[in-house]
Design an enzyme around this catalytic site. Sequence first.
Site, mmCIF file in Angstrom:
data_model
loop_
_atom_site.group_PDB
_atom_site.id
_atom_site.type_symbol
_atom_site.label_atom_id
_atom_site.label_comp_id
_atom_site.label_asym_id
_atom_site.label_seq_id
_atom_site.Cartn_x
_atom_site.Cartn_y
_atom_site.Cartn_z
ATOM 1 C CB SER A 71 -0.849 -0.022 1.276
ATOM 2 O OG SER A 71 -1.382 1.248 1.541
ATOM 3 C CE1 TYR A 120 -4.080 -3.027 5.588
ATOM 4 C CE2 TYR A 120 -3.716 -0.689 5.172
ATOM 5 C CZ TYR A 120 -3.937 -1.969 4.707
ATOM 6 O OH TYR A 120 -3.975 -2.198 3.347
ATOM 7 C CE LYS A 151 -1.503 -4.541 3.336
ATOM 8 N NZ LYS A 151 -1.740 -5.878 2.797
HETATM 9 P P1 NAD Z 1 -10.805 -7.744 1.127
HETATM 10 O O1 NAD Z 1 -11.056 -7.711 2.597
HETATM 11 O O2 NAD Z 1 -11.964 -7.604 0.212
HETATM 12 O O3 NAD Z 1 -10.018 -9.078 0.733
HETATM 13 C C1 NAD Z 1 -9.112 -9.700 1.612
HETATM 14 C C2 NAD Z 1 -9.478 -11.166 1.703
HETATM 15 O O4 NAD Z 1 -8.561 -11.815 2.581
HETATM 16 C C3 NAD Z 1 -10.880 -11.401 2.252
HETATM 17 O O5 NAD Z 1 -11.614 -12.239 1.373
HETATM 18 C C4 NAD Z 1 -10.629 -12.089 3.606
HETATM 19 O O6 NAD Z 1 -11.646 -13.019 3.918
HETATM 20 C C5 NAD Z 1 -9.284 -12.742 3.375
HETATM 21 N N1 NAD Z 1 -8.503 -12.956 4.602
HETATM 22 C C6 NAD Z 1 -8.207 -12.061 5.580
HETATM 23 N N2 NAD Z 1 -7.468 -12.656 6.536
HETATM 24 C C7 NAD Z 1 -7.282 -13.951 6.160
HETATM 25 C C8 NAD Z 1 -6.615 -15.061 6.741
HETATM 26 N N3 NAD Z 1 -6.010 -14.975 7.923
HETATM 27 N N4 NAD Z 1 -6.637 -16.240 6.079
HETATM 28 C C9 NAD Z 1 -7.278 -16.368 4.884
HETATM 29 N N5 NAD Z 1 -7.935 -15.347 4.294
HETATM 30 C C10 NAD Z 1 -7.932 -14.146 4.928
HETATM 31 O O7 NAD Z 1 -9.694 -6.611 0.844
HETATM 32 P P2 NAD Z 1 -9.189 -6.011 -0.532
HETATM 33 O O8 NAD Z 1 -9.613 -4.599 -0.595
HETATM 34 O O9 NAD Z 1 -9.486 -6.918 -1.642
HETATM 35 O O10 NAD Z 1 -7.626 -5.984 -0.242
HETATM 36 C C11 NAD Z 1 -6.762 -7.017 -0.659
HETATM 37 C C12 NAD Z 1 -5.345 -6.696 -0.187
HETATM 38 O O11 NAD Z 1 -4.955 -5.447 -0.718
HETATM 39 C C13 NAD Z 1 -5.213 -6.602 1.320
HETATM 40 O O12 NAD Z 1 -3.982 -7.170 1.698
HETATM 41 C C14 NAD Z 1 -5.219 -5.124 1.562
HETATM 42 O O13 NAD Z 1 -4.542 -4.774 2.739
HETATM 43 C C15 NAD Z 1 -4.480 -4.614 0.328
HETATM 44 N N6 NAD Z 1 -4.783 -3.218 0.025
HETATM 45 C C16 NAD Z 1 -6.073 -2.820 -0.109
HETATM 46 C C17 NAD Z 1 -6.366 -1.483 -0.340
HETATM 47 C C18 NAD Z 1 -7.791 -1.005 -0.445
HETATM 48 O O14 NAD Z 1 -8.035 0.187 -0.287
HETATM 49 N N7 NAD Z 1 -8.756 -1.874 -0.723
HETATM 50 C C19 NAD Z 1 -5.316 -0.541 -0.455
HETATM 51 C C20 NAD Z 1 -4.008 -0.992 -0.340
HETATM 52 C C21 NAD Z 1 -3.744 -2.331 -0.093
HETATM 53 N N1 UFG Z 2 -13.196 10.045 3.587
HETATM 54 C C1 UFG Z 2 -14.220 10.874 4.000
HETATM 55 N N2 UFG Z 2 -15.281 10.313 4.612
HETATM 56 C C2 UFG Z 2 -15.388 8.973 4.842
HETATM 57 C C3 UFG Z 2 -14.352 8.132 4.410
HETATM 58 C C4 UFG Z 2 -13.251 8.703 3.790
HETATM 59 O O1 UFG Z 2 -14.155 12.089 3.835
HETATM 60 O O2 UFG Z 2 -16.397 8.545 5.426
HETATM 61 C C5 UFG Z 2 -12.039 10.647 2.917
HETATM 62 C C6 UFG Z 2 -10.743 10.468 3.696
HETATM 63 O O3 UFG Z 2 -10.575 11.495 4.619
HETATM 64 C C7 UFG Z 2 -9.717 10.475 2.582
HETATM 65 C C8 UFG Z 2 -10.471 9.891 1.374
HETATM 66 O O4 UFG Z 2 -11.852 9.985 1.683
HETATM 67 O O5 UFG Z 2 -9.388 11.789 2.275
HETATM 68 C C9 UFG Z 2 -10.117 8.452 1.112
HETATM 69 O O6 UFG Z 2 -10.275 7.725 2.344
HETATM 70 P P1 UFG Z 2 -10.216 6.141 2.394
HETATM 71 O O7 UFG Z 2 -10.427 5.731 3.820
HETATM 72 O O8 UFG Z 2 -11.107 5.554 1.370
HETATM 73 O O9 UFG Z 2 -8.747 5.840 1.916
HETATM 74 P P2 UFG Z 2 -7.368 6.289 2.533
HETATM 75 O O10 UFG Z 2 -6.687 7.138 1.517
HETATM 76 O O11 UFG Z 2 -7.463 6.807 3.895
HETATM 77 O O12 UFG Z 2 -6.689 4.854 2.697
HETATM 78 C C10 UFG Z 2 -6.372 4.079 1.568
HETATM 79 C C11 UFG Z 2 -6.519 2.588 1.836
HETATM 80 C C12 UFG Z 2 -5.541 2.120 2.855
HETATM 81 C C13 UFG Z 2 -4.161 2.611 2.548
HETATM 82 C C14 UFG Z 2 -4.167 4.088 2.302
HETATM 83 C C15 UFG Z 2 -2.847 4.609 1.876
HETATM 84 O O13 UFG Z 2 -7.805 2.277 2.289
HETATM 85 O O14 UFG Z 2 -5.506 0.708 2.819
HETATM 86 O O15 UFG Z 2 -5.083 4.381 1.265
HETATM 87 O O16 UFG Z 2 -2.492 4.044 0.673
HETATM 88 F F1 UFG Z 2 -3.335 2.309 3.566
#
Ligand code: NAD
Ligand code: UFG
Length: 333
Positions: free
Chosen positions: A124, A150, A154
């Site tokens: 991330s 969190y 990463k």
């Molecule tokens: P998600 O929660 O939809 O998918 C993650 C999956 O992992 C889920 O299906 C969950 O059931 C499974 N999981 C969690 N812990 C587990 C365990 N111990 N054993 C087996 N399965 C497990 O999340 P996502 O948005 O698809 O994110 C996927 C990856 O990308 C994550 O590692 C997340 O941290 C990373 N990521 C997501 C974002 C975002 O904003 N969505 C941003 C940066 C990084």
């Molecule tokens: N926001 C609002 N209201 C809400 C939710 C979010 O105003 O109810 C705003 C936040 O303040 C931010 C933007 O929307 O400015 C995006 O917020 P998110 O929570 O969707 O995303 P972040 O940028 O905070 O976090 C994301 C991922 C994390 C990752 C991070 C940095 O969710 O996994 O980017 O890469 F760590």
Amino acid sequence: MNILVTGGTGYIGSHTVVELINAGHNVEILDNLFNSKIEVLDIIEELTGVKPKFHQVDLLDRPAMEKVFEGSNFDAVIHFAGLKAVGESVEQPLKYYDNNVAGTVNLLNAMQNHGVKKIVFSSSATVYGDPGVVSYTEDLPTGQNIPSPYGKTKYMIEEILKDVAFADPEFSVTLLRYFNPVGAHRSGKLGENPNGRPNNLMPIVMKVATGEIEKLSIYGNDYDTKDGTCIRDYIHVVDLAKGHLAAIDHIKNGVSIYNLGSGKGTSVLEMVAAFEKASGRPLPYVFAERRAGDLPEFFANPKKAADELGWKTELTIDDAMADTLRYLDGLSA
Ligand code: NAD
Ligand code: UFG
């Protein structure tokens, strides 16, 4: 390739599985279904004609992890599985270190025991902490001022993967640093529907649109940005999924690191306006206090991924909004 996708029923994982299968890879999924649903497998089959083999296994269950590898012949692992609720990680840090860090160590042990030496990891942009610039390049320092446990998981996992690759010159690690994934599959059949109350912007916007949440609280309108609200690099989840395909196609020994983002910043108010334009209806919101840990502005410099992986984003915020609405329609049907 034979690819094990951990977290493959989740939001980003499921979209990636579709792209991998469509490109001819043989995919198996490992997930404990903590934050996803088994029905996703049927949707993957509907979209690709293939129902991937599924292992309902927890990363923390070492014997079960061993069994998954014993019965298969994986060339590579794409590792999505993890917990991702930033706020919850502040309240329950050990849950995050256990699930994300210890879970990854278990996965790496199972890979090592069975000679699997290629891994692509979901990292991330949060690993950059607060680097003092808004356009992030991969060579910026990481690990300083990361605002949540969190995010620290990463960073820690990245460091563990670097050590494993250093110890074994045949090991290949690709770290993909995602910016803000949004949108849904164009069919409207796959999308983000988290179990429990969401904390990311788009899942909350979706619940405001359906009336489950009364109003969006926009965290801060007094930042030094074009309209006072925070700016992020929102990337369509299908573009992100295709980034994994490019990463797998180019995987090589050692450690490779890529930002996956569009390179463009969009404010929260611009996201609201784009959703309103796509839906044709106003989205109720209020301005609220700033959220602790939020940076005013950052976005990816995606040049390295373009140069080395031949990958760049193709879809727009408007595409993401239209696809999200199609997915929402399907959920309420
Ligand atoms: P998600 O929660 O939809 O998918 C993650 C999956 O992992 C889920 O299906 C969950 O059931 C499974 N999981 C969690 N812990 C587990 C365990 N111990 N054993 C087996 N399965 C497990 O999340 P996502 O948005 O698809 O994110 C996927 C990856 O990308 C994550 O590692 C997340 O941290 C990373 N990521 C997501 C974002 C975002 O904003 N969505 C941003 C940066 C990084
Ligand atoms: N926001 C609002 N209201 C809400 C939710 C979010 O105003 O109810 C705003 C936040 O303040 C931010 C933007 O929307 O400015 C995006 O917020 P998110 O929570 O969707 O995303 P972040 O940028 O905070 O976090 C994301 C991922 C994390 C990752 C991070 C940095 O969710 O996994 O980017 O890469 F760590």
